[in-house]
Motif scaffolding. Structure first.
Motif, PDB file in Angstrom:
ATOM      1  N   GLU A   5       0.836  -1.208   0.000  1.00  0.00           N
ATOM      2  CA  GLU A   5       0.000   0.000   0.000  1.00  0.00           C
ATOM      3  C   GLU A   5       0.871   1.258   0.000  1.00  0.00           C
ATOM      4  O   GLU A   5       0.532   2.252  -0.646  1.00  0.00           O
ATOM      5  N   LYS A   6       2.004   1.209   0.677  1.00  0.00           N
ATOM      6  CA  LYS A   6       2.937   2.333   0.647  1.00  0.00           C
ATOM      7  C   LYS A   6       3.538   2.473  -0.754  1.00  0.00           C
ATOM      8  O   LYS A   6       3.685   3.592  -1.274  1.00  0.00           O
ATOM      9  N   ARG A   8       2.148   1.619  -3.542  1.00  0.00           N
ATOM     10  CA  ARG A   8       1.111   2.127  -4.443  1.00  0.00           C
ATOM     11  C   ARG A   8       1.040   3.653  -4.415  1.00  0.00           C
ATOM     12  O   ARG A   8       0.751   4.289  -5.436  1.00  0.00           O
ATOM     13  N   ARG A   9       1.330   4.231  -3.278  1.00  0.00           N
ATOM     14  CA  ARG A   9       1.263   5.692  -3.170  1.00  0.00           C
ATOM     15  C   ARG A   9       2.373   6.383  -3.966  1.00  0.00           C
ATOM     16  O   ARG A   9       2.311   7.583  -4.220  1.00  0.00           O
ATOM     17  N   ASP A  10       3.399   5.617  -4.368  1.00  0.00           N
ATOM     18  CA  ASP A  10       4.464   6.174  -5.196  1.00  0.00           C
ATOM     19  C   ASP A  10       4.047   6.321  -6.659  1.00  0.00           C
ATOM     20  O   ASP A  10       4.756   6.967  -7.438  1.00  0.00           O
ATOM     21  N   GLU A  15      -4.234   6.450  -8.664  1.00  0.00           N
ATOM     22  CA  GLU A  15      -5.286   7.177  -7.946  1.00  0.00           C
ATOM     23  C   GLU A  15      -6.457   7.549  -8.851  1.00  0.00           C
ATOM     24  O   GLU A  15      -7.489   8.011  -8.364  1.00  0.00           O
TER      25      GLU A  15
END
Length: 406
Positions: A5-6, A8-10, A15
């Motif tokens: 999940e971390k 994915r934020r990259d 989004e």
């Protein structure tokens, strides 16, 4: 364990929504998405040091040259090349293979010679060899594939007779199977035959060490490993790169030019004519840095776990059949499948309307589809940012498509 999940934020594109649904991106074998670290590295280049490399004495040119050549060092370290000058920058895997085919063919192929490929090659590792074969009077031989998508190498020593070069992929882009590349290279070398490895679908999923493999040539693309499009790598053993003639003429690949005679530059520049893609090199270096920070073994473990989860979940769907290996151990990245008599394009269209991106068709591997007597497959391909929610969305989407198309 990696924090997916971390991770994915990259990736900012994850989004967005498609047709009102959160994007599920499962077309990574075609191209991967880019993390902020890569986008920022390329943006910084254009904002701060944009200049041509190698040719200027001014400050910006020197900075650009340093960043560009540092990228070459990054690539060499990543695949454990013995020398940095064994790394040739290209526009991608396709150009890298075309380069070897054209240059090798000029000096090494004669009428009656053969080139050995496998039955699961991408068109980019078939057509260049056909082109040079037609020019030089050489023919293709093919390592066959069985019903499970495994290469049949029992008769490899026999197939190698009369062969001047072997060109095979490490991981099949259409089936996802991991090929026995070490055995193929070892067999070829027993006969004194060089081997080119298409690693376009391997470097993002597996540890690739060119010295351990003993590959003579190896190619991959930046955009398959979270880097920019239009940039790629050819690795070649120093002895082979020195032996082969240049691929293209122009600036950078020369030492001296007169109307009577041109002398060529040293490696790697002998094969790099014209103004290069500086931002592409810097972007790829950032992508490799990102992968190395996560750890390729950690990536492999996380993707294996997700692959196992996906295969188990998809087995529960009635009439779904996998094309190629049906277990996670011998797959990397790709799940190729069909459901009943539903055409792959129809399945892909309905998945798309649910915000799920997959690939349909023959995946630039038409001989593979001919081998199984099918028009194509649906291909879901994984990357490090995919998670179980993506797989749950995929399986639910397939079930919905089955109901709509029944």
């Amino acid at each position: 364990m990696l924090d997916i999940e971390k991770i994915r934020r990259d990736f900012p594109i994850l989004e967005r929504t498609v047709y009102g649904y959160p994007l599920v991106y499962l077309d990574n074998a075609a191209t991967t998405q880019k993390p902020e670290q890569v986008l920022k590295a390329m943006d910084d280049y254009y904002h701060t040091i944009n200049s041509n490399v190698h040719r200027g004495v001014h400050y910006l040119s020197q900075q650009a040259t340093e960043a560009y050549e540092a990228a070459r060092h990054t690539v060499a370290d990543f695949i454990n090349a013995a020398h940095t000058h064994e790394i040739i920058f290209t526009r991608g895997t396709s150009e890298a293979i075309n380069l070897v085919a054209a240059c090798f063919g000029k000096t090494e192929l004669r009428p009656g010679d053969s080139i050995l490929v496998s039955a699961v090659e991408h068109h980019s590792n078939i057509v260049p060899w056909q082109l040079i074969g037609e020019e030089k009077g050489a023919t293709l031989k093919v390592i066959p594939v069985d019903e499970n998508g495994d290469l049949i190498i029992d008769e490899l020593d026999h197939l190698l007779k009369g062969v001047k070069i072997v060109a095979v992929n490490y991981v099949s882009n259409s089936l996802g199977g991991i090929n026995p590349i070490r055995e193929i290279i070892a067999a070829a070398h027993r006969h004194g035959i060089p081997v080119l490895v298409d690693a376009a679908q391997a470097v993002q999923h597996l540890t690739v060490d060119v010295q351990e493999l003993d590959a003579d040539f190896l190619a991959f693309s930046s955009h398959k490993i979270y880097g920019p499009t239009g940039f790629g790598i050819l690795y070649g053993k120093e002895s082979w790169l020195n032996k082969l003639p240049p691929y293209q003429g122009g600036g950078e690949m020369i030492k001296t030019v007169t109307f009577e005679k041109t002398t060529y530059n040293d490696l790697p520049y002998k094969f790099e004519a014209g103004t290069p893609d500086m931002a592409g090199a810097i972007g790829l270096a950032a992508a490799i840095g990102y992968v190395q920070e996560l750890g390729i073994s950690n990536i492999q473990q996380a993707e294996h776990s997700l692959m196992t989860y996906a295969l188990d979940a998809m087995r529960e769907i009635p009439n779904l059949r996998f094309v190629g290996a049906a277990d996670a151990t011998h797959r990397a990245g790709v799940i190729s499948f069909l459901v009943g008599d539903i055409h792959p394009f129809d399945m892909g269209e309905i998945l798309d309307k649910q915000g799920i991106a997959v690939r349909t068709g023959h995946h630039c591997a038409q001989p593979v589809m001919d081998r199984y007597c099918i028009p194509g497959t649906v291909r879901a391909s994984l990357a490090i940012y995919n998670n179980r929610t993506d797989i749950d969305r995929l399986t639910a989407g397939i079930r919905k498509a089955v109901k709509l198309l029944a």
